[in-house]
Write an enzyme that holds these catalytic residues in place. Structure first.
Site, PDB file in Angstrom:
ATOM      1  N   LYS A  43      30.835 126.771  34.130  1.00 37.74           N
ATOM      2  CA  LYS A  43      31.477 125.644  33.453  1.00 37.74           C
ATOM      3  C   LYS A  43      30.421 124.586  33.156  1.00 37.74           C
ATOM      4  O   LYS A  43      29.682 124.166  34.063  1.00 37.74           O
ATOM      5  CB  LYS A  43      32.528 125.078  34.408  1.00 37.74           C
ATOM      6  CG  LYS A  43      33.718 124.442  33.761  1.00 37.74           C
ATOM      7  CD  LYS A  43      34.747 124.169  34.866  1.00 37.74           C
ATOM      8  CE  LYS A  43      35.926 123.441  34.358  1.00 37.74           C
ATOM      9  NZ  LYS A  43      36.809 123.035  35.453  1.00 37.74           N
TER      10      LYS A  43
HETATM   11  C1  E4P Z   1      39.961 121.815  34.413  1.00 41.25           C
HETATM   12  O1  E4P Z   1      39.205 122.745  34.478  1.00 41.25           O
HETATM   13  C2  E4P Z   1      39.915 120.659  35.296  1.00 41.25           C
HETATM   14  O2  E4P Z   1      39.492 121.094  36.564  1.00 41.25           O
HETATM   15  C3  E4P Z   1      41.243 120.001  35.524  1.00 41.25           C
HETATM   16  O3  E4P Z   1      42.273 120.623  34.803  1.00 41.25           O
HETATM   17  C4  E4P Z   1      41.232 118.520  35.452  1.00 41.25           C
HETATM   18  O4  E4P Z   1      42.520 118.030  35.737  1.00 41.25           O
HETATM   19  P1  E4P Z   1      42.789 116.488  36.099  1.00 41.25           P
HETATM   20  O5  E4P Z   1      42.669 115.692  34.843  1.00 41.25           O
HETATM   21  O6  E4P Z   1      44.186 116.485  36.620  1.00 41.25           O
HETATM   22  O7  E4P Z   1      41.763 116.106  37.127  1.00 41.25           O
END
Ligand code: E4P
Length: 217
Positions: free
Chosen positions: A83
């Protein structure tokens, strides 16, 4: 639509995988910090439980650092997806990691143009953050719809991974908008099966069945 769980908590991952509900997992630095565990150890453990894609995020914000960290993460297990943030360095790393056969998930996407760039760089997944847009009174679902249209217009193969999902209604909305994957917090996945009419209907069936005095076995 595939279901990924957005967590680094191994107990939830095992439970959801055993229920047959999990196609993959996403983590991020905040979720790893919350777990209190060693990052590489937790990624290896998740990959041993779930055979599908497991996103592990680089910590560096510079191209060289992202490349070095991405290669280390990709070696942890065959199903690791690296990522990277949606920055110029991140896009450059996406292209280079892809050329080396490493799958990528470009994260922190908040606009159609950012998603277009990620697809042009050959990202495996693009992660538009729905809930964080809703938090500032912008339309996260509309973003998913726009990305879907752009990707379909040009036959991009980058998969739309709807992220930052906060509610069961978000899950319905991104499925209607054509997301390929939704990454969902465990608490929201558990809620998807709930309906008050299912609960009250089942209670009535159980009561009436007892009244018959019969047994199926
Ligand atoms: C995606 O890969 C992120 O880890 C995640 O969905 C972020 O979510 P949040 O905005 O609730 O922290």
């Amino acid at each position: 639509m595939q279901f990924f769980v957005d967590t680094a908590e191994i107990a939830d991952i095992r439970k959801l995988y055993d229920m047959g509900l999990l196609d993959g997992v996403t983590t991020n630095p905040s979720l790893v910090a919350k777990s209190g565990r060693d990052f590489k150890e937790v990624v290896k453990e998740i990959c041993s439980v779930v055979p599908g894609p497991v996103s592990a995020e680089v910590a560096s914000t510079e191209f060289d650092g992202m490349m070095a960290e991405g290669k280390v993460l990709a070696k942890l297990a065959d199903n690791v997806v690296v990522k990277v943030p949606l920055t110029v360095d991140g896009l450059k790393a996406t292209k280079k990691l892809g050329a080396e056969g490493i799958k990528t998930n470009v994260t922190l996407c908040f606009s159609p143009n950012q998603a277009l760039l990620a697809a042009k760089c050959g990202a495996t997944y693009i992660s538009p953050f729905l809930g964080r847009l809703d938090d500032i009174n912008l339309d996260g679902v509309e973003l998913i719809e726009q990305i879907r249209q752009i990707y379909d217009n040009y036959n991009f193969t980058t998969q739309i991974l709807a992220a930052s999902i906060r509610t069961p209604n978000h899950v319905t909305q991104v499925a209607l908008a054509g997301a390929d994957v939704a990454t969902i917090p465990p608490a929201v996945i558990y809620k998807l099966a709930d309906h008050p009419l299912t609960k009250s209907g089942l209670e009535q069936f159980v009561k009436d069945w007892k009244g018959t005095g019969q047994s199926i076995l």
